[in-house]
Design a protein around this motif. Structure first.
Motif, PDB file in Angstrom:
ATOM      1  N   GLY A 198     -11.440  48.831  34.821  1.00 28.77           N
ATOM      2  CA  GLY A 198     -10.591  47.721  34.418  1.00 28.77           C
ATOM      3  C   GLY A 198     -11.081  47.078  33.134  1.00 28.77           C
ATOM      4  N   LEU A 199     -12.395  46.926  32.987  1.00 27.63           N
ATOM      5  CA  LEU A 199     -12.955  46.352  31.765  1.00 27.63           C
ATOM      6  C   LEU A 199     -12.688  47.243  30.567  1.00 27.63           C
ATOM      7  CD1 LEU A 199     -14.677  44.191  30.356  1.00 27.63           C
ATOM      8  CD2 LEU A 199     -16.696  45.508  31.006  1.00 27.63           C
ATOM      9  N   ALA A 200     -12.801  48.551  30.750  1.00 28.35           N
ATOM     10  CA  ALA A 200     -12.531  49.478  29.655  1.00 28.35           C
ATOM     11  C   ALA A 200     -11.093  49.339  29.170  1.00 28.35           C
ATOM     12  CB  ALA A 200     -12.800  50.916  30.103  1.00 28.35           C
ATOM     13  N   VAL A 201     -10.170  49.143  30.094  1.00 29.36           N
ATOM     14  CA  VAL A 201      -8.773  48.910  29.708  1.00 29.36           C
ATOM     15  C   VAL A 201      -8.644  47.589  28.966  1.00 29.36           C
ATOM     16  CG1 VAL A 201      -6.456  48.434  30.591  1.00 29.36           C
ATOM     17  CG2 VAL A 201      -7.802  50.315  31.550  1.00 29.36           C
ATOM     18  N   LEU A 202      -9.246  46.541  29.515  1.00 25.89           N
ATOM     19  CA  LEU A 202      -9.125  45.205  28.922  1.00 25.89           C
ATOM     20  C   LEU A 202      -9.650  45.167  27.496  1.00 25.89           C
ATOM     21  CD1 LEU A 202      -8.188  42.356  29.682  1.00 25.89           C
ATOM     22  CD2 LEU A 202     -10.509  41.872  30.475  1.00 25.89           C
ATOM     23  N   LEU A 203     -10.703  45.911  27.233  1.00 25.59           N
ATOM     24  CA  LEU A 203     -11.322  45.898  25.907  1.00 25.59           C
ATOM     25  C   LEU A 203     -10.470  46.592  24.842  1.00 25.59           C
ATOM     26  CD1 LEU A 203     -15.073  46.516  26.811  1.00 25.59           C
ATOM     27  CD2 LEU A 203     -13.983  44.372  26.094  1.00 25.59           C
ATOM     28  N   GLN A 204      -9.363  47.191  25.247  1.00 28.81           N
ATOM     29  CA  GLN A 204      -8.436  47.773  24.271  1.00 28.81           C
ATOM     30  C   GLN A 204      -7.548  46.708  23.641  1.00 28.81           C
ATOM     31  OE1 GLN A 204      -9.072  51.087  23.756  1.00 28.81           O
ATOM     32  NE2 GLN A 204     -10.593  50.573  25.344  1.00 28.81           N
ATOM     33  N   PHE A 205      -7.604  45.494  24.172  1.00 28.96           N
ATOM     34  CA  PHE A 205      -6.714  44.429  23.710  1.00 28.96           C
ATOM     35  C   PHE A 205      -7.454  43.449  22.801  1.00 28.96           C
ATOM     36  CE2 PHE A 205      -4.854  45.295  28.137  1.00 28.96           C
ATOM     37  CZ  PHE A 205      -3.990  46.260  27.647  1.00 28.96           C
ATOM     38  N   ASN A 206      -6.724  42.445  22.311  1.00 26.18           N
ATOM     39  CA  ASN A 206      -7.316  41.444  21.428  1.00 26.18           C
ATOM     40  C   ASN A 206      -8.237  40.503  22.214  1.00 26.18           C
ATOM     41  OD1 ASN A 206      -5.770  38.936  22.330  1.00 26.18           O
ATOM     42  ND2 ASN A 206      -4.062  40.280  21.779  1.00 26.18           N
ATOM     43  N   GLY A 207      -9.037  39.734  21.465  1.00 26.15           N
ATOM     44  CA  GLY A 207     -10.027  38.875  22.087  1.00 26.15           C
ATOM     45  C   GLY A 207      -9.435  37.846  23.039  1.00 26.15           C
ATOM     46  N   PHE A 208      -8.298  37.262  22.662  1.00 22.84           N
ATOM     47  CA  PHE A 208      -7.666  36.273  23.527  1.00 22.84           C
ATOM     48  C   PHE A 208      -7.251  36.904  24.846  1.00 22.84           C
ATOM     49  CE2 PHE A 208      -3.907  34.023  25.130  1.00 22.84           C
ATOM     50  CZ  PHE A 208      -4.411  32.727  25.232  1.00 22.84           C
ATOM     51  N   ALA A 209      -6.697  38.120  24.789  1.00 23.64           N
ATOM     52  CA  ALA A 209      -6.285  38.816  26.005  1.00 23.64           C
ATOM     53  C   ALA A 209      -7.494  39.163  26.874  1.00 23.64           C
ATOM     54  CB  ALA A 209      -5.504  40.081  25.659  1.00 23.64           C
ATOM     55  N   VAL A 210      -8.598  39.532  26.248  1.00 26.08           N
ATOM     56  CA  VAL A 210      -9.812  39.849  27.003  1.00 26.08           C
ATOM     57  C   VAL A 210     -10.281  38.617  27.778  1.00 26.08           C
ATOM     58  CG1 VAL A 210     -12.258  40.461  26.817  1.00 26.08           C
ATOM     59  CG2 VAL A 210     -10.552  41.693  25.457  1.00 26.08           C
ATOM     60  N   VAL A 211     -10.334  37.475  27.111  1.00 24.32           N
ATOM     61  CA  VAL A 211     -10.757  36.238  27.780  1.00 24.32           C
ATOM     62  C   VAL A 211      -9.775  35.863  28.889  1.00 24.32           C
ATOM     63  CG1 VAL A 211     -11.145  33.765  27.465  1.00 24.32           C
ATOM     64  CG2 VAL A 211     -11.998  35.391  25.768  1.00 24.32           C
ATOM     65  N   THR A 212      -8.488  36.026  28.614  1.00 21.67           N
ATOM     66  CA  THR A 212      -7.470  35.708  29.627  1.00 21.67           C
ATOM     67  C   THR A 212      -7.631  36.596  30.847  1.00 21.67           C
ATOM     68  OG1 THR A 212      -5.922  35.030  27.899  1.00 21.67           O
ATOM     69  CG2 THR A 212      -4.988  35.524  30.053  1.00 21.67           C
ATOM     70  N   GLY A 213      -7.856  37.877  30.641  1.00 23.21           N
ATOM     71  CA  GLY A 213      -8.038  38.787  31.761  1.00 23.21           C
ATOM     72  C   GLY A 213      -9.274  38.463  32.576  1.00 23.21           C
ATOM     73  N   ILE A 214     -10.375  38.179  31.908  1.00 20.25           N
ATOM     74  CA  ILE A 214     -11.619  37.858  32.610  1.00 20.25           C
ATOM     75  C   ILE A 214     -11.472  36.571  33.422  1.00 20.25           C
ATOM     76  CG2 ILE A 214     -14.026  37.164  32.260  1.00 20.25           C
ATOM     77  CD1 ILE A 214     -14.123  39.152  29.929  1.00 20.25           C
ATOM     78  N   ALA A 215     -10.663  35.641  32.928  1.00 15.99           N
ATOM     79  CA  ALA A 215     -10.476  34.362  33.622  1.00 15.99           C
ATOM     80  C   ALA A 215      -9.876  34.536  35.019  1.00 15.99           C
ATOM     81  CB  ALA A 215      -9.590  33.446  32.786  1.00 15.99           C
ATOM     82  N   SER A 216      -9.188  35.638  35.249  1.00 14.44           N
ATOM     83  CA  SER A 216      -8.554  35.857  36.558  1.00 14.44           C
ATOM     84  C   SER A 216      -9.568  36.212  37.636  1.00 14.44           C
ATOM     85  CB  SER A 216      -7.518  36.982  36.461  1.00 14.44           C
ATOM     86  OG  SER A 216      -8.156  38.238  36.249  1.00 14.44           O
ATOM     87  N   LEU A 217     -10.773  36.611  37.249  1.00 17.11           N
ATOM     88  CA  LEU A 217     -11.729  37.116  38.230  1.00 17.11           C
ATOM     89  C   LEU A 217     -12.177  36.050  39.218  1.00 17.11           C
ATOM     90  CD1 LEU A 217     -13.950  39.441  35.995  1.00 17.11           C
ATOM     91  CD2 LEU A 217     -12.018  40.049  37.481  1.00 17.11           C
ATOM     92  N   THR A 218     -12.220  34.796  38.796  1.00 17.65           N
ATOM     93  CA  THR A 218     -12.602  33.723  39.720  1.00 17.65           C
ATOM     94  C   THR A 218     -11.615  33.627  40.875  1.00 17.65           C
ATOM     95  OG1 THR A 218     -13.643  32.465  37.933  1.00 17.65           O
ATOM     96  CG2 THR A 218     -13.054  31.258  39.929  1.00 17.65           C
ATOM     97  N   ILE A 219     -10.331  33.732  40.557  1.00 17.62           N
ATOM     98  CA  ILE A 219      -9.308  33.671  41.608  1.00 17.62           C
ATOM     99  C   ILE A 219      -9.446  34.858  42.546  1.00 17.62           C
ATOM    100  CG2 ILE A 219      -6.829  33.586  42.072  1.00 17.62           C
ATOM    101  CD1 ILE A 219      -6.486  32.461  39.224  1.00 17.62           C
ATOM    102  N   VAL A 220      -9.655  36.042  41.986  1.00 10.69           N
ATOM    103  CA  VAL A 220      -9.821  37.244  42.805  1.00 10.69           C
ATOM    104  C   VAL A 220     -11.026  37.095  43.733  1.00 10.69           C
ATOM    105  CG1 VAL A 220     -10.295  39.727  42.750  1.00 10.69           C
ATOM    106  CG2 VAL A 220      -8.719  38.715  41.077  1.00 10.69           C
ATOM    107  N   ALA A 221     -12.097  36.498  43.216  1.00 12.04           N
ATOM    108  CA  ALA A 221     -13.328  36.374  44.001  1.00 12.04           C
ATOM    109  C   ALA A 221     -13.161  35.430  45.183  1.00 12.04           C
ATOM    110  CB  ALA A 221     -14.463  35.900  43.102  1.00 12.04           C
ATOM    111  N   VAL A 222     -12.409  34.342  45.004  1.00 10.95           N
ATOM    112  CA  VAL A 222     -12.305  33.351  46.087  1.00 10.95           C
ATOM    113  C   VAL A 222     -11.190  33.658  47.074  1.00 10.95           C
ATOM    114  CG1 VAL A 222     -13.249  31.562  44.581  1.00 10.95           C
ATOM    115  CG2 VAL A 222     -10.772  31.769  44.831  1.00 10.95           C
ATOM    116  N   TYR A 223     -10.226  34.496  46.684  1.00 14.76           N
ATOM    117  CA  TYR A 223      -9.066  34.716  47.547  1.00 14.76           C
ATOM    118  C   TYR A 223      -9.413  35.123  48.974  1.00 14.76           C
ATOM    119  CZ  TYR A 223      -5.322  37.081  49.907  1.00 14.76           C
ATOM    120  OH  TYR A 223      -4.445  37.497  50.883  1.00 14.76           O
ATOM    121  N   PRO A 224     -10.315  36.092  49.214  1.00 13.52           N
ATOM    122  CA  PRO A 224     -10.555  36.513  50.596  1.00 13.52           C
ATOM    123  C   PRO A 224     -11.003  35.397  51.539  1.00 13.52           C
ATOM    124  CG  PRO A 224     -11.524  38.084  49.070  1.00 13.52           C
ATOM    125  CD  PRO A 224     -11.114  36.888  48.268  1.00 13.52           C
TER     126      PRO A 224
END
Length: 310
Positions: free
Chosen positions: A125-151
Protein backbone atom coordinates in the motif's frame (compact mmCIF):
# COMPACT_ATOMS: atom_id res chain seq x y z
CA UNK A 1 0.38 -25.11 11.32
CA UNK A 2 -2.92 -27.01 11.42
CA UNK A 3 -6.12 -26.91 9.42
CA UNK A 4 -4.43 -25.26 6.44
CA UNK A 5 -7.09 -26.35 3.97
CA UNK A 6 -10.07 -25.49 6.18
CA UNK A 7 -12.51 -23.00 4.74
CA UNK A 8 -13.90 -19.90 6.41
CA UNK A 9 -17.57 -20.46 7.21
CA UNK A 10 -19.07 -17.72 5.04
CA UNK A 11 -16.59 -17.90 2.14
CA UNK A 12 -16.87 -21.22 0.36
CA UNK A 13 -16.45 -22.25 -3.26
CA UNK A 14 -14.04 -19.47 -4.20
CA UNK A 15 -10.65 -19.63 -5.92
CA UNK A 16 -8.76 -19.55 -2.63
CA UNK A 17 -10.54 -22.71 -1.47
CA UNK A 18 -10.17 -24.55 -4.74
CA UNK A 19 -7.03 -23.36 -6.57
CA UNK A 20 -4.59 -21.56 -4.29
CA UNK A 21 -1.63 -23.56 -2.90
CA UNK A 22 -2.45 -25.01 0.51
CA UNK A 23 0.30 -23.07 2.30
CA UNK A 24 -1.02 -19.74 0.99
CA UNK A 25 -4.69 -20.16 1.84
CA UNK A 26 -4.62 -18.91 5.45
CA UNK A 27 -2.82 -15.74 4.35
CA UNK A 28 -5.16 -15.14 1.44
CA UNK A 29 -8.04 -15.54 3.88
CA UNK A 30 -6.47 -13.06 6.27
CA UNK A 31 -6.40 -10.59 3.35
CA UNK A 32 -10.02 -11.55 2.55
CA UNK A 33 -9.11 -12.43 -1.02
CA UNK A 34 -11.62 -15.25 -0.66
CA UNK A 35 -14.20 -12.51 -0.05
CA UNK A 36 -13.12 -9.49 -2.10
CA UNK A 37 -16.37 -7.55 -1.65
CA UNK A 38 -14.84 -5.41 1.10
CA UNK A 39 -11.95 -4.42 -1.16
CA UNK A 40 -14.42 -3.33 -3.81
CA UNK A 41 -16.37 -1.27 -1.29
CA UNK A 42 -13.15 0.42 -0.16
CA UNK A 43 -12.15 1.03 -3.78
CA UNK A 44 -15.36 2.53 -5.13
CA UNK A 45 -15.22 5.90 -3.32
CA UNK A 46 -11.65 6.20 -4.64
CA UNK A 47 -12.91 5.71 -8.17
CA UNK A 48 -15.84 8.10 -7.66
CA UNK A 49 -13.56 10.87 -6.47
CA UNK A 50 -11.01 10.24 -9.21
CA UNK A 51 -13.70 10.52 -11.88
CA UNK A 52 -15.15 13.71 -10.37
CA UNK A 53 -11.70 15.27 -9.96
CA UNK A 54 -10.83 14.42 -13.57
CA UNK A 55 -14.07 15.99 -14.72
CA UNK A 56 -13.33 19.15 -12.74
CA UNK A 57 -9.86 19.31 -14.30
CA UNK A 58 -11.29 18.45 -17.72
CA UNK A 59 -8.35 16.11 -18.11
CA UNK A 60 -8.60 12.30 -18.08
CA UNK A 61 -5.03 11.60 -19.18
CA UNK A 62 -3.98 10.44 -15.70
CA UNK A 63 -7.25 8.70 -14.87
CA UNK A 64 -6.40 5.18 -16.15
CA UNK A 65 -3.18 4.89 -14.12
CA UNK A 66 -4.85 6.39 -11.04
CA UNK A 67 -7.72 3.90 -11.35
CA UNK A 68 -5.21 1.05 -11.58
CA UNK A 69 -3.12 2.24 -8.63
CA UNK A 70 -6.23 2.73 -6.51
CA UNK A 71 -7.26 -0.84 -7.36
CA UNK A 72 -3.96 -2.29 -6.12
CA UNK A 73 -3.85 0.00 -3.10
CA UNK A 74 -7.42 -0.74 -2.02
CA UNK A 75 -6.91 -4.50 -2.13
CA UNK A 76 -3.59 -4.25 -0.26
CA UNK A 77 -4.83 -1.90 2.45
CA UNK A 78 -8.12 -3.68 2.93
CA UNK A 79 -6.13 -6.88 3.37
CA UNK A 80 -3.88 -5.18 5.92
CA UNK A 81 -6.88 -3.77 7.74
CA UNK A 82 -8.62 -7.13 7.88
CA UNK A 83 -5.44 -8.79 9.13
CA UNK A 84 -5.20 -6.19 11.90
CA UNK A 85 -8.89 -6.75 12.68
CA UNK A 86 -8.32 -10.50 12.95
CA UNK A 87 -5.33 -10.00 15.24
CA UNK A 88 -7.23 -7.73 17.61
CA UNK A 89 -10.49 -9.72 17.44
CA UNK A 90 -9.02 -13.23 17.67
CA UNK A 91 -10.64 -13.96 21.04
CA UNK A 92 -14.03 -12.60 19.97
CA UNK A 93 -13.85 -14.43 16.63
CA UNK A 94 -13.34 -17.72 18.44
CA UNK A 95 -16.69 -17.22 20.18
CA UNK A 96 -18.79 -16.41 17.06
CA UNK A 97 -20.01 -19.22 14.81
CA UNK A 98 -19.41 -17.35 11.54
CA UNK A 99 -15.88 -16.21 12.42
CA UNK A 100 -14.38 -19.01 14.49
CA UNK A 101 -13.03 -20.63 11.30
CA UNK A 102 -10.90 -17.57 10.48
CA UNK A 103 -7.17 -18.37 10.24
CA UNK A 104 -6.03 -17.15 13.67
CA UNK A 105 -8.75 -18.65 15.92
CA UNK A 106 -8.69 -21.81 13.76
CA UNK A 107 -4.96 -22.20 14.44
CA UNK A 108 -3.91 -21.91 10.80
CA UNK A 109 -1.48 -19.03 11.45
CA UNK A 110 0.07 -17.57 14.57
CA UNK A 111 -0.34 -13.94 15.66
CA UNK A 112 3.33 -13.33 14.80
CA UNK A 113 2.87 -14.72 11.29
CA UNK A 114 -0.28 -12.64 10.82
CA UNK A 115 1.51 -9.48 11.93
CA UNK A 116 4.39 -10.10 9.51
CA UNK A 117 1.83 -10.54 6.72
CA UNK A 118 0.13 -7.29 7.80
CA UNK A 119 3.44 -5.43 7.41
CA UNK A 120 4.01 -6.92 3.96
CA UNK A 121 0.57 -5.77 2.77
CA UNK A 122 1.06 -2.32 4.26
CA UNK A 123 4.33 -1.97 2.36
CA UNK A 124 2.51 -2.71 -0.90
CA UNK A 125 0.00 0.00 0.00
CA UNK A 126 2.84 2.41 0.79
CA UNK A 127 4.51 1.67 -2.53
CA UNK A 128 1.28 2.63 -4.28
CA UNK A 129 0.84 5.77 -2.18
CA UNK A 130 4.35 6.97 -2.97
CA UNK A 131 3.42 7.19 -6.65
CA UNK A 132 1.30 10.24 -5.83
CA UNK A 133 2.04 13.84 -4.83
CA UNK A 134 3.12 14.80 -1.32
CA UNK A 135 -0.30 16.07 -0.26
CA UNK A 136 -1.90 12.78 -1.33
CA UNK A 137 0.75 10.80 0.56
CA UNK A 138 0.03 12.72 3.78
CA UNK A 139 -3.72 12.36 3.22
CA UNK A 140 -3.41 8.61 2.75
CA UNK A 141 -1.23 8.14 5.82
CA UNK A 142 -3.72 10.14 7.90
CA UNK A 143 -6.31 7.38 7.43
CA UNK A 144 -4.21 4.84 9.33
CA UNK A 145 -5.29 6.13 12.75
CA UNK A 146 -8.92 5.40 11.92
CA UNK A 147 -8.03 1.94 10.60
CA UNK A 148 -6.07 1.20 13.78
CA UNK A 149 -8.86 2.12 16.20
CA UNK A 150 -11.81 0.66 14.28
CA UNK A 151 -11.61 -2.93 15.62
CA UNK A 152 -12.00 -1.65 19.18
CA UNK A 153 -15.09 0.46 18.50
CA UNK A 154 -17.55 -2.44 18.67
CA UNK A 155 -16.54 -2.87 22.30
CA UNK A 156 -17.35 0.69 23.36
CA UNK A 157 -20.02 2.17 21.09
CA UNK A 158 -23.26 1.16 19.40
CA UNK A 159 -22.03 3.03 16.31
CA UNK A 160 -18.87 1.22 15.11
CA UNK A 161 -20.29 1.48 11.59
CA UNK A 162 -19.67 5.24 11.71
CA UNK A 163 -15.96 4.67 12.33
CA UNK A 164 -15.92 2.07 9.55
CA UNK A 165 -17.51 4.72 7.35
CA UNK A 166 -14.70 7.16 8.16
CA UNK A 167 -12.17 4.52 7.08
CA UNK A 168 -13.94 2.99 4.07
CA UNK A 169 -14.93 6.38 2.65
CA UNK A 170 -11.43 7.87 2.81
CA UNK A 171 -11.03 7.23 -0.90
CA UNK A 172 -13.65 9.91 -1.52
CA UNK A 173 -10.93 12.36 -0.51
CA UNK A 174 -8.03 10.61 -2.21
CA UNK A 175 -9.06 11.16 -5.82
CA UNK A 176 -9.15 14.91 -5.27
CA UNK A 177 -5.85 14.82 -3.35
CA UNK A 178 -4.14 12.86 -6.12
CA UNK A 179 -5.51 14.65 -9.17
CA UNK A 180 -6.15 18.17 -7.88
CA UNK A 181 -3.64 18.39 -5.04
CA UNK A 182 -6.25 19.53 -2.53
CA UNK A 183 -9.52 18.73 -0.79
CA UNK A 184 -12.37 21.16 -1.34
CA UNK A 185 -16.06 21.22 -0.46
CA UNK A 186 -17.15 18.71 -3.15
CA UNK A 187 -14.69 16.17 -1.73
CA UNK A 188 -15.89 16.66 1.84
CA UNK A 189 -19.55 16.34 0.85
CA UNK A 190 -18.80 13.23 -1.21
CA UNK A 191 -16.98 11.82 1.84
CA UNK A 192 -20.01 12.47 4.04
CA UNK A 193 -22.32 10.81 1.52
CA UNK A 194 -20.08 7.77 1.33
CA UNK A 195 -20.03 7.50 5.14
CA UNK A 196 -23.84 7.36 5.15
CA UNK A 197 -23.71 4.63 2.50
CA UNK A 198 -21.23 2.59 4.57
CA UNK A 199 -23.37 2.87 7.70
CA UNK A 200 -26.31 1.52 5.72
CA UNK A 201 -24.63 -1.43 4.06
CA UNK A 202 -22.59 -2.45 7.10
CA UNK A 203 -25.73 -2.45 9.22
CA UNK A 204 -27.13 -5.00 6.76
CA UNK A 205 -23.91 -7.02 7.05
CA UNK A 206 -23.95 -6.92 10.86
CA UNK A 207 -27.41 -8.51 10.96
CA UNK A 208 -25.69 -11.83 10.28
CA UNK A 209 -24.19 -11.81 13.77
CA UNK A 210 -26.74 -10.11 16.02
CA UNK A 211 -27.43 -13.18 18.17
CA UNK A 212 -23.76 -14.00 18.73
CA UNK A 213 -22.93 -10.33 19.23
CA UNK A 214 -25.57 -10.06 21.96
CA UNK A 215 -24.14 -13.10 23.74
CA UNK A 216 -20.56 -11.78 23.80
CA UNK A 217 -21.42 -8.11 24.30
CA UNK A 218 -20.38 -6.73 20.91
CA UNK A 219 -22.25 -3.59 19.84
CA UNK A 220 -23.42 -2.61 16.34
CA UNK A 221 -26.02 -0.50 14.58
CA UNK A 222 -27.74 -3.75 13.61
CA UNK A 223 -28.42 -4.47 17.28
CA UNK A 224 -29.21 -0.80 17.95
CA UNK A 225 -31.75 -0.46 15.13
CA UNK A 226 -33.11 -4.04 15.34
CA UNK A 227 -36.69 -4.02 14.01
CA UNK A 228 -36.28 -0.39 12.92
CA UNK A 229 -33.54 -1.29 10.44
CA UNK A 230 -35.73 -0.56 7.41
CA UNK A 231 -36.40 2.97 8.65
CA UNK A 232 -32.72 3.47 9.46
CA UNK A 233 -31.75 2.35 5.96
CA UNK A 234 -34.17 4.86 4.48
CA UNK A 235 -32.45 7.59 6.49
CA UNK A 236 -28.85 6.62 5.79
CA UNK A 237 -29.27 5.56 2.18
CA UNK A 238 -31.36 8.67 1.61
CA UNK A 239 -28.60 10.81 3.11
CA UNK A 240 -26.06 9.06 0.91
CA UNK A 241 -27.96 9.89 -2.26
CA UNK A 242 -28.66 13.48 -1.21
CA UNK A 243 -25.09 14.25 -0.12
CA UNK A 244 -23.53 12.63 -3.18
CA UNK A 245 -25.98 14.63 -5.26
CA UNK A 246 -24.83 17.84 -3.56
CA UNK A 247 -21.22 16.88 -4.32
CA UNK A 248 -22.13 16.36 -7.99
CA UNK A 249 -23.92 19.70 -8.08
CA UNK A 250 -20.90 21.46 -6.58
CA UNK A 251 -18.72 19.76 -9.20
CA UNK A 252 -20.90 20.78 -12.13
CA UNK A 253 -21.59 17.17 -13.08
CA UNK A 254 -23.43 16.60 -16.34
CA UNK A 255 -26.35 14.28 -17.25
CA UNK A 256 -24.30 11.07 -17.35
CA UNK A 257 -23.21 11.52 -13.75
CA UNK A 258 -26.75 12.22 -12.61
CA UNK A 259 -27.95 9.14 -14.45
CA UNK A 260 -25.36 7.12 -12.52
CA UNK A 261 -26.59 8.59 -9.24
CA UNK A 262 -30.19 7.75 -10.18
CA UNK A 263 -29.22 4.14 -10.88
CA UNK A 264 -27.35 4.06 -7.55
CA UNK A 265 -30.45 5.37 -5.75
CA UNK A 266 -32.75 2.83 -7.40
CA UNK A 267 -30.43 0.02 -6.34
CA UNK A 268 -30.40 1.23 -2.73
CA UNK A 269 -34.21 1.45 -2.76
CA UNK A 270 -34.33 -2.14 -4.04
CA UNK A 271 -32.13 -3.22 -1.13
CA UNK A 272 -34.47 -1.59 1.40
CA UNK A 273 -37.48 -3.28 -0.16
CA UNK A 274 -35.81 -6.68 -0.32
CA UNK A 275 -34.05 -6.90 3.05
CA UNK A 276 -35.21 -9.36 5.71
CA UNK A 277 -33.08 -8.94 8.83
CA UNK A 278 -34.06 -12.43 10.00
CA UNK A 279 -32.47 -14.06 6.96
CA UNK A 280 -28.65 -13.94 7.36
CA UNK A 281 -27.98 -15.42 3.91
CA UNK A 282 -30.14 -12.75 2.29
CA UNK A 283 -28.43 -10.03 4.33
CA UNK A 284 -25.08 -11.20 2.99
CA UNK A 285 -26.30 -11.22 -0.62
CA UNK A 286 -27.78 -7.75 -0.34
CA UNK A 287 -24.65 -6.43 1.37
CA UNK A 288 -22.53 -7.80 -1.49
CA UNK A 289 -24.81 -6.17 -4.06
CA UNK A 290 -23.48 -2.78 -2.98
CA UNK A 291 -20.54 -3.34 -5.28
CA UNK A 292 -22.98 -3.20 -8.19
CA UNK A 293 -24.62 -0.08 -6.76
CA UNK A 294 -21.24 1.64 -6.50
CA UNK A 295 -20.19 0.58 -9.98
CA UNK A 296 -23.38 2.03 -11.45
CA UNK A 297 -22.51 5.40 -9.94
CA UNK A 298 -18.90 5.14 -11.08
CA UNK A 299 -19.94 4.32 -14.64
CA UNK A 300 -22.00 7.49 -14.82
CA UNK A 301 -19.21 9.61 -13.32
CA UNK A 302 -16.65 8.08 -15.68
CA UNK A 303 -18.74 8.87 -18.76
CA UNK A 304 -19.24 12.41 -17.46
CA UNK A 305 -15.48 12.85 -16.99
CA UNK A 306 -14.79 11.59 -20.51
CA UNK A 307 -17.43 13.86 -22.01
CA UNK A 308 -16.22 16.97 -20.16
CA UNK A 309 -12.60 16.28 -21.07
CA UNK A 310 -13.50 15.81 -24.72
Amino acid sequence: MIGTAARVADATGNWVDTRAPLWSRPYLRLARLDRPIGSWLLLLPCWWSAAIASALARDVSRLPIVIGLFFVGAFAMRGAGCTWNDITDRDLDARVERTRSRPIPAGQVSVRQAFAFLVAQALVGLAVLLQFNGFAVVTGIASLTIVAVYPFMKRITWWPQVVLGFAFSWGALMGFAVLLGGIGLPALVLYAGSIAWVIGYDTIYAHQDTEDDALIGVKSTARLFAARTHQALVVFYGLAVILIGVALRLSGTGPAGWFGLAAFAVHLAWQIGRIDINDPALCLRIFKSNRDAGLLLFAGLLVDALMRAG
